[in-house]
Design a protein around this motif. Structure first.
Motif, mmCIF file in Angstrom:
data_model
loop_
_atom_site.group_PDB
_atom_site.id
_atom_site.type_symbol
_atom_site.label_atom_id
_atom_site.label_comp_id
_atom_site.label_asym_id
_atom_site.label_seq_id
_atom_site.Cartn_x
_atom_site.Cartn_y
_atom_site.Cartn_z
ATOM 1 N N ILE A 26 0.866 -1.177 0.000
ATOM 2 C CA ILE A 26 0.000 0.000 0.000
ATOM 3 C C ILE A 26 0.902 1.225 0.000
ATOM 4 O O ILE A 26 2.088 1.129 0.254
ATOM 5 N N GLY A 27 0.333 2.376 -0.301
ATOM 6 C CA GLY A 27 1.136 3.590 -0.357
ATOM 7 C C GLY A 27 1.768 3.932 0.978
ATOM 8 O O GLY A 27 1.324 3.473 2.028
ATOM 9 N N ALA A 28 2.798 4.737 0.931
ATOM 10 C CA ALA A 28 3.540 5.089 2.142
ATOM 11 C C ALA A 28 2.650 5.780 3.176
ATOM 12 O O ALA A 28 2.727 5.473 4.362
ATOM 13 N N THR A 29 1.804 6.711 2.732
ATOM 14 C CA THR A 29 0.917 7.401 3.671
ATOM 15 C C THR A 29 -0.093 6.424 4.255
ATOM 16 O O THR A 29 -0.284 6.371 5.476
ATOM 17 N N ALA A 30 -0.732 5.647 3.398
ATOM 18 C CA ALA A 30 -1.714 4.671 3.883
ATOM 19 C C ALA A 30 -1.052 3.685 4.838
ATOM 20 O O ALA A 30 -1.627 3.328 5.874
ATOM 21 N N ASP A 31 0.159 3.256 4.520
ATOM 22 C CA ASP A 31 0.889 2.320 5.378
ATOM 23 C C ASP A 31 1.112 2.915 6.769
ATOM 24 O O ASP A 31 0.871 2.257 7.783
ATOM 25 N N ARG A 32 1.539 4.154 6.835
ATOM 26 C CA ARG A 32 1.769 4.808 8.135
ATOM 27 C C ARG A 32 0.466 4.960 8.915
ATOM 28 O O ARG A 32 0.436 4.767 10.132
ATOM 29 N N VAL A 33 -0.599 5.328 8.220
ATOM 30 C CA VAL A 33 -1.891 5.496 8.891
ATOM 31 C C VAL A 33 -2.367 4.158 9.450
ATOM 32 O O VAL A 33 -2.800 4.077 10.602
ATOM 33 N N VAL A 34 -2.261 3.106 8.662
ATOM 34 C CA VAL A 34 -2.681 1.779 9.119
ATOM 35 C C VAL A 34 -1.890 1.363 10.361
ATOM 36 O O VAL A 34 -2.453 0.850 11.328
ATOM 37 N N ARG A 35 -0.584 1.596 10.347
ATOM 38 C CA ARG A 35 0.257 1.152 11.464
ATOM 39 C C ARG A 35 0.037 1.954 12.739
ATOM 40 O O ARG A 35 0.193 1.428 13.835
ATOM 41 N N HIS A 36 -0.321 3.227 12.631
ATOM 42 C CA HIS A 36 -0.347 4.082 13.817
ATOM 43 C C HIS A 36 -1.738 4.556 14.255
ATOM 44 O O HIS A 36 -1.859 5.170 15.311
ATOM 45 N N ALA A 37 -2.760 4.273 13.486
ATOM 46 C CA ALA A 37 -4.106 4.736 13.849
ATOM 47 C C ALA A 37 -4.617 4.036 15.092
ATOM 48 O O ALA A 37 -4.332 2.861 15.323
ATOM 49 N N LYS A 38 -5.373 4.777 15.894
ATOM 50 C CA LYS A 38 -5.986 4.224 17.114
ATOM 51 C C LYS A 38 -7.421 3.772 16.846
ATOM 52 O O LYS A 38 -8.107 3.358 17.763
ATOM 53 N N CYS A 39 -7.842 3.868 15.592
ATOM 54 C CA CYS A 39 -9.185 3.416 15.200
ATOM 55 C C CYS A 39 -9.040 2.496 13.998
ATOM 56 O O CYS A 39 -7.939 2.300 13.476
ATOM 57 N N SER A 40 -10.145 1.967 13.536
ATOM 58 C CA SER A 40 -10.128 1.098 12.365
ATOM 59 C C SER A 40 -9.776 1.905 11.114
ATOM 60 O O SER A 40 -10.089 3.096 11.029
ATOM 61 N N VAL A 41 -9.122 1.240 10.157
ATOM 62 C CA VAL A 41 -8.749 1.879 8.892
ATOM 63 C C VAL A 41 -9.186 0.982 7.749
ATOM 64 O O VAL A 41 -8.903 -0.218 7.745
ATOM 65 N N LEU A 42 -9.881 1.562 6.795
ATOM 66 C CA LEU A 42 -10.270 0.866 5.584
ATOM 67 C C LEU A 42 -9.432 1.444 4.454
ATOM 68 O O LEU A 42 -9.478 2.659 4.206
ATOM 69 N N VAL A 43 -8.673 0.596 3.777
ATOM 70 C CA VAL A 43 -7.843 1.048 2.652
ATOM 71 C C VAL A 43 -8.607 0.774 1.373
ATOM 72 O O VAL A 43 -8.931 -0.370 1.052
ATOM 73 N N ASP A 44 -8.891 1.828 0.631
ATOM 74 C CA ASP A 44 -9.639 1.749 -0.620
ATOM 75 C C ASP A 44 -8.651 1.630 -1.774
ATOM 76 O O ASP A 44 -7.788 2.466 -1.946
ATOM 77 N N ARG A 45 -8.790 0.591 -2.547
ATOM 78 C CA ARG A 45 -7.903 0.393 -3.718
ATOM 79 C C ARG A 45 -8.564 0.913 -4.959
ATOM 80 O O ARG A 45 -9.667 0.756 -5.241
#
Length: 136
Positions: free
Chosen positions: A117-136
């Motif tokens: 996944i993109g660098a920004t999405a990757d960082r958000v997924v790793r550090h978010a305190k809530c659920s993250v949905l990655v849209d492709r």
């Protein structure tokens, strides 16, 4: 399902942004809210010398008008945020400040340096305190 969804959008792809808002609408609880945001990235110092002084201000102004157009298309968008800085850091900050319980973030077509996944999405997924949905 979710009471508050943060949708950070890349305004260079309006169709994808609208699709993400529709996806957020489908996942909202009755009375839920969408927070729409955009991050204007800071220029690296080595580039800042060669570009006009008002480039960031113009980018923020353009982002405000484009977010306003998106907001008109959905009654479920409660607010819009425009931040300047590192995208992942700003997305995570807005998610925490607004109490978002889901972040819907886009992923771009990966290259070798960020294959899954993109660098920004990757960082958000790793550090978010809530659920993250990655849209492709």
């Amino acid at each position: 399902m979710y009471a508050k969804i943060l949708v950070p959008v890349d305004l260079s792809n309006a169709d994808k942004a609208e699709r993400m808002v529709r996806k957020a609408e489908a996942l909202l609880d009755q009375g839920g809210q969408i927070v729409l945001m955009n991050v204007v990235e800071d220029l690296p110092n080595y580039l800042a010398i060669d570009v006009p002084m008002d480039i960031i201000e113009n980018a923020v102004r353009d982002a405000k008008s484009q977010l306003a157009v998106l907001k008109e298309k959905s009654a479920r968008i409660s607010s819009t945020e425009i931040r300047s800085g590192a995208p992942a850091r700003e997305i995570l900050a807005v998610a925490e400040e607004t109490g978002a319980d889901l972040i819907i973030i886009a992923s771009h077509t990966p290259d070798f340096t960020n294959y899954f996944i993109g660098a920004t999405a990757d960082r958000v997924v790793r550090h978010a305190k809530c659920s993250v949905l990655v849209d492709r």
